[in-house]
Design a protein around this motif. Structure first.
Motif, PDB file in Angstrom:
ATOM      1  N   GLN A  66       6.451  26.117  12.836  1.00 36.29           N
ATOM      2  CA  GLN A  66       5.508  25.165  13.404  1.00 36.29           C
ATOM      3  C   GLN A  66       4.523  25.834  14.358  1.00 36.29           C
ATOM      4  O   GLN A  66       3.412  25.344  14.540  1.00 36.29           O
ATOM      5  CB  GLN A  66       6.252  24.044  14.137  1.00 36.29           C
ATOM      6  CG  GLN A  66       7.106  23.187  13.214  1.00 36.29           C
ATOM      7  CD  GLN A  66       7.816  22.067  13.952  1.00 36.29           C
ATOM      8  OE1 GLN A  66       8.013  22.115  15.162  1.00 36.29           O
ATOM      9  NE2 GLN A  66       8.209  21.051  13.207  1.00 36.29           N
ATOM     10  N   SER A  94       2.473  18.617   5.094  1.00 41.45           N
ATOM     11  CA  SER A  94       3.160  17.340   5.270  1.00 41.45           C
ATOM     12  C   SER A  94       2.653  16.333   4.245  1.00 41.45           C
ATOM     13  O   SER A  94       1.599  16.525   3.633  1.00 41.45           O
ATOM     14  CB  SER A  94       2.917  16.810   6.688  1.00 41.45           C
ATOM     15  OG  SER A  94       1.518  16.626   6.924  1.00 41.45           O
ATOM     16  N   LYS A 112      -2.643  15.838  11.999  1.00 38.05           N
ATOM     17  CA  LYS A 112      -2.591  16.365  10.628  1.00 38.05           C
ATOM     18  C   LYS A 112      -2.882  17.866  10.616  1.00 38.05           C
ATOM     19  O   LYS A 112      -2.198  18.644   9.934  1.00 38.05           O
ATOM     20  CB  LYS A 112      -3.604  15.623   9.757  1.00 38.05           C
ATOM     21  CG  LYS A 112      -3.595  16.018   8.284  1.00 38.05           C
ATOM     22  CD  LYS A 112      -2.283  15.656   7.606  1.00 38.05           C
ATOM     23  CE  LYS A 112      -2.350  15.898   6.109  1.00 38.05           C
ATOM     24  NZ  LYS A 112      -1.033  15.659   5.437  1.00 38.05           N
ATOM     25  N   ARG A 115       0.064  19.788  11.889  1.00 38.81           N
ATOM     26  CA  ARG A 115       1.182  19.900  10.952  1.00 38.81           C
ATOM     27  C   ARG A 115       0.864  20.783   9.751  1.00 38.81           C
ATOM     28  O   ARG A 115       1.739  21.467   9.229  1.00 38.81           O
ATOM     29  CB  ARG A 115       1.591  18.507  10.441  1.00 38.81           C
ATOM     30  CG  ARG A 115       2.152  17.576  11.486  1.00 38.81           C
ATOM     31  CD  ARG A 115       2.806  16.366  10.838  1.00 38.81           C
ATOM     32  NE  ARG A 115       1.873  15.633   9.978  1.00 38.81           N
ATOM     33  CZ  ARG A 115       1.119  14.615  10.370  1.00 38.81           C
ATOM     34  NH1 ARG A 115       1.165  14.226  11.637  1.00 38.81           N
ATOM     35  NH2 ARG A 115       0.322  14.004   9.518  1.00 38.81           N
ATOM     36  N   ASP A 116      -0.409  20.766   9.292  1.00 39.68           N
ATOM     37  CA  ASP A 116      -0.738  21.408   8.021  1.00 39.68           C
ATOM     38  C   ASP A 116      -1.527  22.706   8.140  1.00 39.68           C
ATOM     39  O   ASP A 116      -1.577  23.478   7.180  1.00 39.68           O
ATOM     40  CB  ASP A 116      -1.546  20.442   7.150  1.00 39.68           C
ATOM     41  CG  ASP A 116      -0.710  19.288   6.620  1.00 39.68           C
ATOM     42  OD1 ASP A 116       0.447  19.156   7.053  1.00 39.68           O
ATOM     43  OD2 ASP A 116      -1.215  18.514   5.795  1.00 39.68           O
TER      44      ASP A 116
END
Length: 254
Positions: A66, A94, A112, A115-116
């Motif tokens: 992460q 995700s 977003k 996460r990506d």
């Protein structure tokens, strides 16, 4: 295998995902030892069961990358393994959430990207220097999904994140040249055909294994590397030879 010969390993980030599963299968099919990293849970358990007879597969279920801390910890673990690393395949992301950009709080786009996109940058920052230590050409391959060039109606957040990842791949491609590592993105412009969506899938939708085979084919491509390579069904055929037919593995240490 102490004192013997260790074939170089391929690391799959996001191995518990649909595409990650296909990349693992394609690598094993091509004769590469695989270290599969994914979040512990039913999907990793299914991966382990499916390839239970494959001695070349190792699983790491310590979680997903992460941030920089996670990536640094992964590299520390890889160094302890003392197995040469030849390639990294990054299939991170995700599930998309529906909704127009204009109708949702701006924080959702930030989340977003967090996460990506950020996990990809964190992984590359720490793994590229490790790959650069290889005596042979090393590869870092990102897997990109559809809708990076044209917006996905009702899923604008996913399109913006996919487009940002595409640009990240191009920047990493340029910057990694000084390290002697080939960074490329395999752009998959259609959804993946799975047993769950088979009844609605279009003929041009590739399977996860086909995507994996296409990604793995980049390891033996002798053409000048392009930062973005589109999925091509012609590259998704079963391998004609193993990855190590023209590769001299390093000696193990210890």
């Amino acid at each position: 295998m102490s004192g013997g010969i260790l074939h170089p390993e391929s690391l799959v980030l996001g191995a518990s995902g649909t595409v990650g599963f296909g990349v693992v299968g394609a690598l094993l099919e091509a004769g590469s030892p695989v270290l599969a990293l994914g979040r512990d849970g039913p999907r990793m358990q299914a991966l382990a069961q499916h390839f239970a007879e494959e001695p070349a597969l190792s699983l790491m279920t310590s979680g997903c990358i992460q941030d920089d801390r996670d990536a640094a910890a992964l590299v520390a673990t890889l160094r302890k393994r003392k197995r040469p690393l030849r390639a990294v395949f990054a299939s991170l992301g995700s599930a998309p959430e529906s909704g127009r950009l204009l109708d949702r709080p701006s924080r959702l786009l930030s989340d977003k990207l967090e996460r990506d996109l950020i996990p990809h940058l964190a992984a590359a920052r720490h793994l590229l220097p490790l790959l650069a230590e290889s005596n042979e050409t090393a590869h870092y391959i990102l897997i990109g999904g559809p809708h990076a060039e044209r917006g996905w109606a009702g899923y604008g957040h996913a399109s913006v994140a996919a487009s940002a990842l595409r640009m990240l791949a191009q920047v990493l491609h340029e910057e990694a040249q000084a390290l002697g590592v080939r960074v490329q993105m395999l752009s998959v412009d259609h959804p993946i055909s799975t047993p769950a969506n088979a009844c609605n899938a279009c003929a041009e939708w590739p399977s996860a294994l086909a995507v994996g085979r296409c990604a793995v084919s980049l390891l033996s491509c002798h053409e000048a590397p392009k930062p973005i390579v589109r999925y091509n069904a012609a590259r998704a055929q079963p391998p004609l030879s193993t990855l190590f037919s023209d590769y001299t593995p390093a000696s193990a240490h210890g």
